[in-house]
Design a protein around this motif. Structure first.
Motif, mmCIF file in Angstrom:
data_model
loop_
_atom_site.group_PDB
_atom_site.id
_atom_site.type_symbol
_atom_site.label_atom_id
_atom_site.label_comp_id
_atom_site.label_asym_id
_atom_site.label_seq_id
_atom_site.Cartn_x
_atom_site.Cartn_y
_atom_site.Cartn_z
ATOM 1 N N ILE A 477 0.882 -1.171 0.000
ATOM 2 C CA ILE A 477 0.000 0.000 0.000
ATOM 3 C C ILE A 477 0.915 1.214 0.000
ATOM 4 C CG2 ILE A 477 -1.820 1.270 1.187
ATOM 5 C CD1 ILE A 477 -2.527 -1.422 2.598
ATOM 6 N N GLU A 478 0.744 2.065 -1.001
ATOM 7 C CA GLU A 478 1.656 3.216 -1.145
ATOM 8 C C GLU A 478 0.847 4.489 -1.339
ATOM 9 O OE1 GLU A 478 5.486 4.572 -3.885
ATOM 10 O OE2 GLU A 478 4.132 2.996 -4.591
ATOM 11 N N ASP A 479 1.209 5.500 -0.550
ATOM 12 C CA ASP A 479 0.574 6.809 -0.644
ATOM 13 C C ASP A 479 1.632 7.897 -0.780
ATOM 14 O OD1 ASP A 479 -2.423 6.451 -0.240
ATOM 15 O OD2 ASP A 479 -1.633 5.285 1.435
ATOM 16 N N ASP A 480 1.189 9.058 -1.277
ATOM 17 C CA ASP A 480 2.065 10.212 -1.470
ATOM 18 C C ASP A 480 1.733 11.246 -0.401
ATOM 19 O OD1 ASP A 480 2.901 8.771 -3.641
ATOM 20 O OD2 ASP A 480 1.845 9.994 -5.127
ATOM 21 N N ILE A 481 2.737 11.608 0.388
ATOM 22 C CA ILE A 481 2.525 12.360 1.621
ATOM 23 C C ILE A 481 3.163 13.745 1.523
ATOM 24 C CG2 ILE A 481 2.833 12.334 4.120
ATOM 25 C CD1 ILE A 481 1.171 9.961 2.930
ATOM 26 N N LEU A 482 2.393 14.772 1.852
ATOM 27 C CA LEU A 482 2.892 16.151 1.924
ATOM 28 C C LEU A 482 3.065 16.543 3.384
ATOM 29 C CD1 LEU A 482 3.416 19.083 0.926
ATOM 30 C CD2 LEU A 482 0.913 19.396 0.958
ATOM 31 N N VAL A 483 4.259 17.011 3.722
ATOM 32 C CA VAL A 483 4.516 17.500 5.083
ATOM 33 C C VAL A 483 4.022 18.941 5.176
ATOM 34 C CG1 VAL A 483 6.252 17.866 6.875
ATOM 35 C CG2 VAL A 483 6.539 16.002 5.227
ATOM 36 N N THR A 484 3.250 19.230 6.226
ATOM 37 C CA THR A 484 2.726 20.572 6.460
ATOM 38 C C THR A 484 3.381 21.173 7.705
ATOM 39 O OG1 THR A 484 0.896 19.808 7.845
ATOM 40 C CG2 THR A 484 0.535 19.838 5.453
ATOM 41 N N GLU A 485 3.019 22.409 8.009
ATOM 42 C CA GLU A 485 3.595 23.072 9.193
ATOM 43 C C GLU A 485 3.256 22.318 10.473
ATOM 44 O OE1 GLU A 485 5.605 25.571 9.363
ATOM 45 O OE2 GLU A 485 5.577 26.292 7.285
ATOM 46 N N SER A 486 2.090 21.672 10.507
ATOM 47 C CA SER A 486 1.639 21.045 11.744
ATOM 48 C C SER A 486 1.632 19.523 11.710
ATOM 49 C CB SER A 486 0.221 21.526 12.077
ATOM 50 O OG SER A 486 -0.670 21.223 11.013
ATOM 51 N N GLY A 487 1.906 18.923 10.563
ATOM 52 C CA GLY A 487 1.859 17.467 10.468
ATOM 53 C C GLY A 487 2.034 17.018 9.042
ATOM 54 N N ALA A 488 1.016 16.359 8.498
ATOM 55 C CA ALA A 488 1.124 15.836 7.145
ATOM 56 C C ALA A 488 -0.254 15.652 6.556
ATOM 57 C CB ALA A 488 1.883 14.505 7.142
ATOM 58 N N VAL A 489 -0.303 15.642 5.221
ATOM 59 C CA VAL A 489 -1.523 15.386 4.463
ATOM 60 C C VAL A 489 -1.236 14.245 3.506
ATOM 61 C CG1 VAL A 489 -3.122 16.303 2.737
ATOM 62 C CG2 VAL A 489 -2.371 17.747 4.636
ATOM 63 N N ASN A 490 -2.140 13.276 3.445
ATOM 64 C CA ASN A 490 -2.031 12.174 2.493
ATOM 65 C C ASN A 490 -2.684 12.640 1.189
ATOM 66 O OD1 ASN A 490 -2.174 9.860 0.965
ATOM 67 N ND2 ASN A 490 -2.901 8.547 2.623
ATOM 68 N N LEU A 491 -1.868 12.955 0.184
ATOM 69 C CA LEU A 491 -2.389 13.460 -1.084
ATOM 70 C C LEU A 491 -3.233 12.422 -1.807
ATOM 71 C CD1 LEU A 491 0.778 15.307 -2.474
ATOM 72 C CD2 LEU A 491 -1.200 16.336 -1.312
ATOM 73 N N SER A 492 -3.016 11.148 -1.505
ATOM 74 C CA SER A 492 -3.731 10.070 -2.192
ATOM 75 C C SER A 492 -4.782 9.407 -1.307
ATOM 76 C CB SER A 492 -2.735 9.020 -2.695
ATOM 77 O OG SER A 492 -1.804 8.654 -1.703
ATOM 78 N N ALA A 493 -5.210 10.107 -0.257
ATOM 79 C CA ALA A 493 -6.211 9.535 0.650
ATOM 80 C C ALA A 493 -7.532 9.275 -0.054
ATOM 81 C CB ALA A 493 -6.425 10.460 1.845
ATOM 82 N N GLY A 494 -7.784 9.961 -1.160
ATOM 83 C CA GLY A 494 -9.022 9.750 -1.887
ATOM 84 C C GLY A 494 -9.060 8.465 -2.685
#
Length: 509
Positions: A477-494
């Motif tokens: 299972i592979e996702d693309d992750i963006l690091v933010t100021e407060s944590g992270a966002v999974n760009l492929s969560a959809g």
């Protein structure tokens, strides 16, 4: 082909642009008479280029040039796009510019092959900087035989090239004809730095000039070139807002490609080489919504899922098995996604398949949970490995406990996942590859970084350390992750991730 470039009057052109094409003279039927050259060069409508506006990428690229300029004051920097690469005889692979070139110019899928960016040093001290000039092969015009007789670069064969003015307006760069590049090569000295490997012929020419310029030297010292490659890689560790937009769009297009594969599953299952149909369906979306795939698609069904880089894709897709699809769409900007989903071909996981899938998902979620600015990049892998070790120990696969296996001198759980958990993502699917270890694996995670999280479990069909019911099961299972100021966002969560979501995805096809 004609023996030499000609103008409409049949005399030799002042612009000797018509290098003979590869291995075609022995089968050429192109007319070579002066009368034909005059006729084919005449009575063409004036070509008027449509007005162009600066590309969105231009401001991003200008900032990257400013940053690399600051790192290399007083040095001439040469960054080639690279030539077309031969696939077979006179057939080339689809062209793609070198990533460092695209990063510094903003030129993507429509780059003219063989282009070269030169950053010429200016000023000194606090005023040190660079003038950037983009050299590329400008249109030859209808008065040369390149126009109709050169299948490598001729307009009749591959289409018209853009003008120097149009490219300058789009990219915000000074442009010059490639015929002027020899003047740059003649000026090469000890201050010149080159992106090596992008263009072998240009590298050889520049190395030759370096040897001529250095007395008593018989070998080129390319250490400074390696520093330039390192610095260009490290520039890409943190993405700006425009790059993040590109990566999010690549993920969205990739999601559509996965949807297409699921919709085509009945035909895929019916074909004896269903993996090829999976690859073809996804690649069609890549060409429709982007430039191409960002890397060779892995369509690994059944035990092929245990082969980490299975790209032959020539096996059947059989109900009851899992298929591991690792694929990403590269946009015209050349930014790419990198997503993996593992799907039950029949629509539902078996109890054993779900157990393995849920373990991998738990590892992925554990890794994602720790992502925030300030951690070290290698901690992401360590978090996933904690779960992989625990699960394989619980299942009785390890010669000892999970804690014992996690010791650096043991690592028995890695038998079932030998690859790393994360890599940076951007213009290259494995981006920033020349960065230093203390900036990459041991580097501090920062806002704007984008990387994958991709744990897996792979139980080879002939592995006697695992029970028979697990053999031949591979899950990633592979996702693309963006690091933010407060944590992270999974760009492929959809893109559905949990076992229940995946089954619902398949049921809705």
């Amino acid at each position: 082909m004609a023996d030499s470039p000609r103008t409409a009057s049949g005399t030799a052109s002042s612009r000797e642009q018509s290098a003979p094409p590869r291995a075609t003279q022995n089968r050429s039927t192109t007319p070579s008479s002066d009368a034909f050259a005059a006729y084919i060069s005449s009575e063409w409508a004036d070509r008027v280029e449509a007005p162009v506006a600066p590309r969105d990428a231009a401001a991003h690229a200008a900032e990257q040039r400013r940053r690399i300029s600051a790192l290399h004051p007083g040095e001439r920097l040469i960054v080639p796009a690279g030539p077309a690469k031969v696939r077979s005889n006179d057939t080339d692979y689809p062209y793609r510019a070198h990533s460092a070139f695209s990063h510094l110019t903003g030129w993507g899928s429509d780059t003219v092959p063989g282009s070269v960016l030169v950053l010429e040093p200016t000023g000194a001290g606090d005023d040190a900087g660079h003038d950037a000039v983009l050299y590329f092969r400008a249109p030859a015009g209808r008065g040369t035989d390149e126009f109709y007789a050169n299948p490598d670069i001729g307009e009749f064969w591959i289409g018209a090239r853009p003008s120097l003015d149009a490219v300058a307006a789009e990219l915000g760069l000074a442009t010059r004809d490639l015929t002027e590049l020899p003047g740059v090569i003649d000026a090469v000295d000890a201050t010149t730095r080159l992106v090596r490997g992008a263009d072998r012929d240009l590298t050889d020419q520049i190395d030759g000039r370096r040897l001529l310029a250095a007395e008593g030297v018989t070998e080129v010292d390319d250490d400074a070139d390696a520093v330039l490659a390192r610095d260009l890689s490290e520039l890409r560790l943190v993405k700006d807002a425009w790059e993040i937009e590109q990566l999010a769009a690549a993920v969205a297009a990739t999601k559509q490609g996965f949807d297409d594969v699921i919709a085509d599953l009945p035909q895929i299952i019916a074909h004896p080489r269903g993996e090829r149909l999976v690859e073809g369906t996804f690649n069609r979306r890549a060409r429709a919504d982007g430039n191409a795939v960002g890397y060779d698609t892995i369509a690994a069904s059944g035990p092929h899922a245990c082969i980490l880089h299975w790209t032959r894709n020539d096996g059947p897709v059989v109900p009851g098995d899992l298929i591991l699809l690792d694929a990403g769409i590269e946009l015209d900007s050349l930014y790419t996604a990198d997503i993996t989903r593992t799907l039950p071909i029949s629509g539902s996981f078996t109890e054993v398949q779900r157990r393995v899938y849920d373990a991998v998902l738990e590892a992925a979620d554990a890794a994602f949970a720790i992502v925030k600015p300030g951690i070290r990049f290698r901690e992401v892998h360590a978090a996933a490995m904690q779960v992989i070790a625990q699960k394989t120990a619980e299942w009785g696969l390890l010669p000892g406990t999970a804690e014992e296996s996690l010791a650096p001198e043991r690592q028995f759980h890695r038998r079932y996942m030998v690859h790393g958990t994360s890599h940076h993502l951007g213009l290259d699917v494995h981006d920033c590859a020349q960065a230093r270890r203390d900036m990459y694996l041991d580097g501090i995670v920062e806002p704007g970084m984008v990387f994958t999280i991709e744990p897996g479990l792979y139980f080879q069909p002939d592995d006697l350390t695992v029970p028979e019911e697990l053999r031949g099961i591979g899950v990633r299972i592979e996702d693309d992750i963006l690091v933010t100021e407060s944590g992270a966002v999974n760009l492929s969560a959809g893109i559905p991730r949990t076992a229940d979501e995946v089954e619902g995805w398949l049921a809705g096809r």
